[in-house]
Motif scaffolding. Structure first.
Motif, PDB file in Angstrom:
ATOM      1  N   GLN A  20      46.804  48.821  28.273  1.00  0.00           N
ATOM      2  CA  GLN A  20      45.883  47.770  28.705  1.00  0.00           C
ATOM      3  C   GLN A  20      46.361  46.385  28.269  1.00  0.00           C
ATOM      4  N   ILE A  21      47.021  46.303  27.132  1.00  0.00           N
ATOM      5  CA  ILE A  21      47.602  45.015  26.711  1.00  0.00           C
ATOM      6  C   ILE A  21      48.635  44.580  27.742  1.00  0.00           C
ATOM      7  N   ARG A  22      49.488  45.507  28.172  1.00  0.00           N
ATOM      8  CA  ARG A  22      50.517  45.199  29.170  1.00  0.00           C
ATOM      9  C   ARG A  22      49.881  44.800  30.501  1.00  0.00           C
ATOM     10  N   GLU A  56      48.970  33.433  25.683  1.00  0.00           N
ATOM     11  CA  GLU A  56      48.095  34.355  26.402  1.00  0.00           C
ATOM     12  C   GLU A  56      48.889  35.511  27.006  1.00  0.00           C
ATOM     13  N   VAL A  57      50.104  35.222  27.438  1.00  0.00           N
ATOM     14  CA  VAL A  57      50.946  36.231  28.073  1.00  0.00           C
ATOM     15  C   VAL A  57      51.715  37.024  27.020  1.00  0.00           C
ATOM     16  N   VAL A  58      52.250  36.335  26.038  1.00  0.00           N
ATOM     17  CA  VAL A  58      53.088  36.967  25.023  1.00  0.00           C
ATOM     18  C   VAL A  58      52.274  37.836  24.065  1.00  0.00           C
ATOM     19  N   ASP A  59      51.094  37.354  23.651  1.00  0.00           N
ATOM     20  CA  ASP A  59      50.264  38.092  22.694  1.00  0.00           C
ATOM     21  C   ASP A  59      48.786  37.892  23.017  1.00  0.00           C
ATOM     22  N   PRO A  60      48.306  38.536  24.090  1.00  0.00           N
ATOM     23  CA  PRO A  60      46.910  38.339  24.462  1.00  0.00           C
ATOM     24  C   PRO A  60      45.918  38.811  23.393  1.00  0.00           C
ATOM     25  N   VAL A  61      46.311  39.772  22.573  1.00  0.00           N
ATOM     26  CA  VAL A  61      45.417  40.234  21.508  1.00  0.00           C
ATOM     27  C   VAL A  61      45.085  39.073  20.571  1.00  0.00           C
ATOM     28  N   ALA A  62      46.092  38.326  20.156  1.00  0.00           N
ATOM     29  CA  ALA A  62      45.858  37.178  19.271  1.00  0.00           C
ATOM     30  C   ALA A  62      45.223  36.014  20.035  1.00  0.00           C
ATOM     31  N   ALA A  63      45.710  35.744  21.244  1.00  0.00           N
ATOM     32  CA  ALA A  63      45.221  34.599  22.017  1.00  0.00           C
ATOM     33  C   ALA A  63      43.732  34.718  22.332  1.00  0.00           C
ATOM     34  N   PHE A  64      43.253  35.933  22.529  1.00  0.00           N
ATOM     35  CA  PHE A  64      41.854  36.139  22.888  1.00  0.00           C
ATOM     36  C   PHE A  64      41.094  36.910  21.808  1.00  0.00           C
ATOM     37  N   GLY A  66      38.852  36.108  19.681  1.00  0.00           N
ATOM     38  CA  GLY A  66      37.414  35.887  19.606  1.00  0.00           C
ATOM     39  C   GLY A  66      36.707  35.984  20.939  1.00  0.00           C
ATOM     40  N   ASP A  67      37.402  36.445  21.960  1.00  0.00           N
ATOM     41  CA  ASP A  67      36.852  36.467  23.309  1.00  0.00           C
ATOM     42  C   ASP A  67      36.598  37.894  23.787  1.00  0.00           C
ATOM     43  N   VAL A  68      35.870  37.997  24.863  1.00  0.00           N
ATOM     44  CA  VAL A  68      35.648  39.273  25.533  1.00  0.00           C
ATOM     45  C   VAL A  68      36.463  39.237  26.822  1.00  0.00           C
ATOM     46  N   VAL A  69      37.169  40.318  27.092  1.00  0.00           N
ATOM     47  CA  VAL A  69      37.980  40.407  28.298  1.00  0.00           C
ATOM     48  C   VAL A  69      37.539  41.640  29.073  1.00  0.00           C
ATOM     49  N   LEU A  70      37.307  41.445  30.362  1.00  0.00           N
ATOM     50  CA  LEU A  70      37.003  42.554  31.256  1.00  0.00           C
ATOM     51  C   LEU A  70      38.184  42.736  32.186  1.00  0.00           C
ATOM     52  N   LEU A  71      38.588  43.985  32.359  1.00  0.00           N
ATOM     53  CA  LEU A  71      39.713  44.315  33.233  1.00  0.00           C
ATOM     54  C   LEU A  71      39.217  45.085  34.442  1.00  0.00           C
ATOM     55  N   ALA A  72      39.774  44.766  35.589  1.00  0.00           N
ATOM     56  CA  ALA A  72      39.582  45.567  36.793  1.00  0.00           C
ATOM     57  C   ALA A  72      40.884  46.314  37.003  1.00  0.00           C
ATOM     58  N   ARG A  73      40.777  47.636  37.139  1.00  0.00           N
ATOM     59  CA  ARG A  73      41.982  48.449  37.296  1.00  0.00           C
ATOM     60  C   ARG A  73      41.814  49.433  38.436  1.00  0.00           C
ATOM     61  N   SER A  74      42.927  49.729  39.041  1.00  0.00           N
ATOM     62  CA  SER A  74      43.010  50.787  40.032  1.00  0.00           C
ATOM     63  C   SER A  74      44.026  51.770  39.481  1.00  0.00           C
ATOM     64  N   GLY A  75      43.554  52.881  38.972  1.00  0.00           N
ATOM     65  CA  GLY A  75      44.433  53.786  38.247  1.00  0.00           C
ATOM     66  C   GLY A  75      44.927  53.063  37.007  1.00  0.00           C
ATOM     67  N   ASP A  76      46.246  52.991  36.835  1.00  0.00           N
ATOM     68  CA  ASP A  76      46.782  52.275  35.678  1.00  0.00           C
ATOM     69  C   ASP A  76      47.304  50.886  36.054  1.00  0.00           C
ATOM     70  N   ARG A  77      46.987  50.426  37.266  1.00  0.00           N
ATOM     71  CA  ARG A  77      47.420  49.103  37.732  1.00  0.00           C
ATOM     72  C   ARG A  77      46.314  48.076  37.539  1.00  0.00           C
ATOM     73  N   GLY A  78      46.714  46.869  37.160  1.00  0.00           N
ATOM     74  CA  GLY A  78      45.754  45.785  36.994  1.00  0.00           C
ATOM     75  C   GLY A  78      45.364  45.188  38.337  1.00  0.00           C
ATOM     76  N   ALA A  79      44.064  45.108  38.590  1.00  0.00           N
ATOM     77  CA  ALA A  79      43.561  44.498  39.820  1.00  0.00           C
ATOM     78  C   ALA A  79      43.004  43.102  39.554  1.00  0.00           C
ATOM     79  N   GLY A  80      42.579  42.856  38.318  1.00  0.00           N
ATOM     80  CA  GLY A  80      42.037  41.544  37.984  1.00  0.00           C
ATOM     81  C   GLY A  80      41.520  41.519  36.566  1.00  0.00           C
ATOM     82  N   CYS A  81      41.126  40.320  36.142  1.00  0.00           N
ATOM     83  CA  CYS A  81      40.590  40.162  34.792  1.00  0.00           C
ATOM     84  C   CYS A  81      39.684  38.936  34.729  1.00  0.00           C
ATOM     85  N   VAL A  82      38.813  38.945  33.742  1.00  0.00           N
ATOM     86  CA  VAL A  82      38.024  37.768  33.409  1.00  0.00           C
ATOM     87  C   VAL A  82      37.995  37.676  31.890  1.00  0.00           C
TER      88      VAL A  82
END
Length: 167
Positions: A20-22, A56-64, A66-82
């Motif tokens: 999910q990080i990837r 944000e790209v190199v280390d999203p865990v650190a960059a975010f 204090g934030d909440v991230v929602l992922l949209a996925r289709s199988g193991d592919r990323g469809a979107g995020c907020v």
């Protein structure tokens, strides 16, 4: 339970899950490359992104952290995020919203915004805010359709339209 490959699943990002990080990193890399291209300064490599966006790209865990991230996925592919951040005083802010081009027109952004709305209600927010580049007409139209209105700017960067909506 498995999700059929064509189905879109939206859920909270698991910052401990390497896959999910990837997925998030790849989505954000595409988002930032597209944005820079739209600004007239295309970049091919992540290292060429402006310094403020690279983490944000190199280390999203650190960059975010204090934030909440929602992922949209289709199988193991990323469809979107907020990416959602606390803006203080009862406000939550959309920091990033992105739908991968191959998933556009499939209500991914609307689904992410619906999930975000549920989150805002759950945390007791009274206002949702966001900023969007003025040339992103489709995104602005979607936000207006969902009840967002233009607000006085809180941004220092030129070209951003600030919008709010009551929860």
């Amino acid at each position: 339970m498995t999700t059929p490959p064509s189905a879109i699943f939206i859920g909270r990002w698991d910052r401990a899950d390497r896959a999910q990080i990837r997925v998030l990193s790849d989505l954000l890399a595409d988002y930032h490359r597209q944005t820079e291209s739209e600004k007239g300064t295309p970049v091919a490599a992540i290292d060429a992104l402006p310094a403020r966006y690279r983490p944000e790209v190199v280390d999203p865990v650190a960059a975010f952290a204090g934030d909440v991230v929602l992922l949209a996925r289709s199988g193991d592919r990323g469809a979107g995020c907020v990416v959602i951040t606390d803006a203080g005083q009862g406000r939550v802010e959309i920091k990033r919203l992105w739908t991968a081009p191959e998933y556009r027109g499939r209500r991914v952004a609307s689904g992410l915004l619906d999930a975000f709305q549920s989150y805002a209600v759950a945390v007791g927010a009274d206002t949702i805010r966001l900023s969007v580049w003025h040339w992103r007409a489709d995104a602005i139209a979607l936000y207006r359709k969902l009840g967002f209105t233009e607000s006085p700017s809180w941004e220092t960067r030129e070209g951003l339209i600030c919008m709010t909506r009551v929860v």
